[in-house]
Design a protein around this motif. Structure first.
Motif, PDB file in Angstrom:
ATOM      1  N   ILE A 124     -26.859  29.332  84.556  1.00  0.00           N
ATOM      2  CA  ILE A 124     -25.473  28.931  84.299  1.00  0.00           C
ATOM      3  C   ILE A 124     -24.651  29.041  85.573  1.00  0.00           C
ATOM      4  O   ILE A 124     -23.841  28.154  85.898  1.00  0.00           O
ATOM      5  CB  ILE A 124     -24.859  29.810  83.191  1.00  0.00           C
ATOM      6  N   ASN A 149     -25.686  26.173  87.962  1.00  0.00           N
ATOM      7  CA  ASN A 149     -25.147  24.888  87.503  1.00  0.00           C
ATOM      8  C   ASN A 149     -23.648  24.798  87.731  1.00  0.00           C
ATOM      9  O   ASN A 149     -23.133  23.748  88.128  1.00  0.00           O
ATOM     10  CB  ASN A 149     -25.452  24.703  86.013  1.00  0.00           C
ATOM     11  N   THR A 150     -22.954  25.907  87.482  1.00  0.00           N
ATOM     12  CA  THR A 150     -21.506  25.917  87.714  1.00  0.00           C
ATOM     13  C   THR A 150     -21.189  25.711  89.180  1.00  0.00           C
ATOM     14  O   THR A 150     -20.295  24.929  89.535  1.00  0.00           O
ATOM     15  CB  THR A 150     -20.901  27.253  87.234  1.00  0.00           C
ATOM     16  N   THR A 210     -17.106  20.679  81.090  1.00  0.00           N
ATOM     17  CA  THR A 210     -16.810  22.103  80.932  1.00  0.00           C
ATOM     18  C   THR A 210     -16.566  22.460  79.470  1.00  0.00           C
ATOM     19  O   THR A 210     -17.116  23.445  78.957  1.00  0.00           O
ATOM     20  CB  THR A 210     -15.580  22.485  81.772  1.00  0.00           C
TER      21      THR A 210
END
Length: 294
Positions: free
Chosen positions: A24, A27-28, A77
């Motif tokens: 995560i 990817n962010t 998002t």
């Protein structure tokens, strides 16, 4: 000795939890870096036409592109947030064991009967309704209640990467018009080697690396998106695709409605648009053989 073992166990548990959130975080970071690069290209480099740069349309052009970019970012998002927040597991779901029928199984881990298309995930440590697969990028299973948000985030991620690829391609076309050099070619192909050997600046490496990541990410997301769109149209899950079964296919439109809900035709535009699912994730109409094809 016991204290050392307990300390080692705590360290190991902390590392395990950190590794679960690592995809995560990565990817962010990738999404933020691509957004920042495209914003820079729009604000500082584009429009590439000198005549347009000098006109009043330049500000309108930049505003339009920035709005489109941040609209896609907001959808990615918010869909990702709702995907993580919406659990497809059997927790809190009443499963009436008295009506166990064809396709029901007993899960010895959860100690309960589970309905058709439900299977146990050893990563989530629970059975998941209409389980498709465990998404390592988000650390949660894709299933009955969150499939819409998963598909929508994939769609806008694909659109955002396509937009980034086009923006980078326009810049590189201008560079190519000025002449292709070995230096520019190597920068695009092996940016890490160029950086380590001191052939390029950190800024040039960053732009080349993000541009390469956009192309690779676009190809991967395209394959993943088209695969899942195909599954949705066929009324299948990934597990059913492996066994070449289509026992729950209700027709193209009905299959789409099963995944996206009653407002399937426009709910993908924004995750805030309500679109209730027609089923309960437990009972499914069987239209074909439940046995795998030989």
């Amino acid at each position: 000795m016991v204290k050392m073992v307990n300390f080692g166990n705590k360290v190991w548990c902390g590392m395990e939890k950190g590794c679960r959130h690592l995809p995560i975080i990565l990817n962010t970071a990738l999404v933020v870096s691509i957004t920042a690069e495209v914003s820079y290209l729009v604000l500082m480099e584009a429009p590439l036409d000198p005549a347009l740069k000098a006109s009043e349309w330049s500000a309108h052009w930049k505003t339009m592109h920035l709005l489109a970019q941040y609209f896609m970012l907001g959808n990615i998002t918010w869909n990702a947030f709702l995907f993580l927040k919406t659990s497809p597991s059997i927790r809190g779901v009443f499963l009436n064991g008295d009506i166990v029928g064809q396709g029901w199984r007993y899960c010895y881990t959860c100690e309960t009967h589970t309905p058709p298309r439900c299977s146990h995930c050893y990563d989530c440590k629970v059975c998941v309704l209409r389980r498709d697969h465990h998404c390592v990028f988000f650390g949660q299973c894709v299933g009955f209640r969150n499939y819409r948000f998963f598909l929508s985030s994939l769609l806008f991620m694909w659109a955002g990467l396509l937009y980034a690829v086009v923006m980078n391609a326009e810049v590189f076309i201008v560079i190519l018009k000025e002449g292709v050099t070995v230096h520019s070619f190597m920068l695009l192909m092996v940016p890490w080697i160029m950086l380590v050997t001191g052939q390029v600046t950190a800024q040039a490496f960053t732009f080349a690396f993000i541009a390469d990541a956009c192309v690779v990410g676009f190809l991967l997301v395209s394959a993943f998106l088209f695969f899942h769109v195909g599954l949705m149209l066929r009324g299948q899950t990934t597990r059913e695709w492996y066994s070449a079964r289509r026992p729950y296919s209700l027709g193209v439109l009905a299959n789409v409605r099963e995944c996206l809900g009653e407002h399937w035709y426009f709910c993908w535009l924004c995750p805030l648009i309500p679109s209730s699912l027609p089923g309960d994730g437990i009972n499914f109409k069987v239209t074909g053989s439940l046995e795998p094809k030989q």
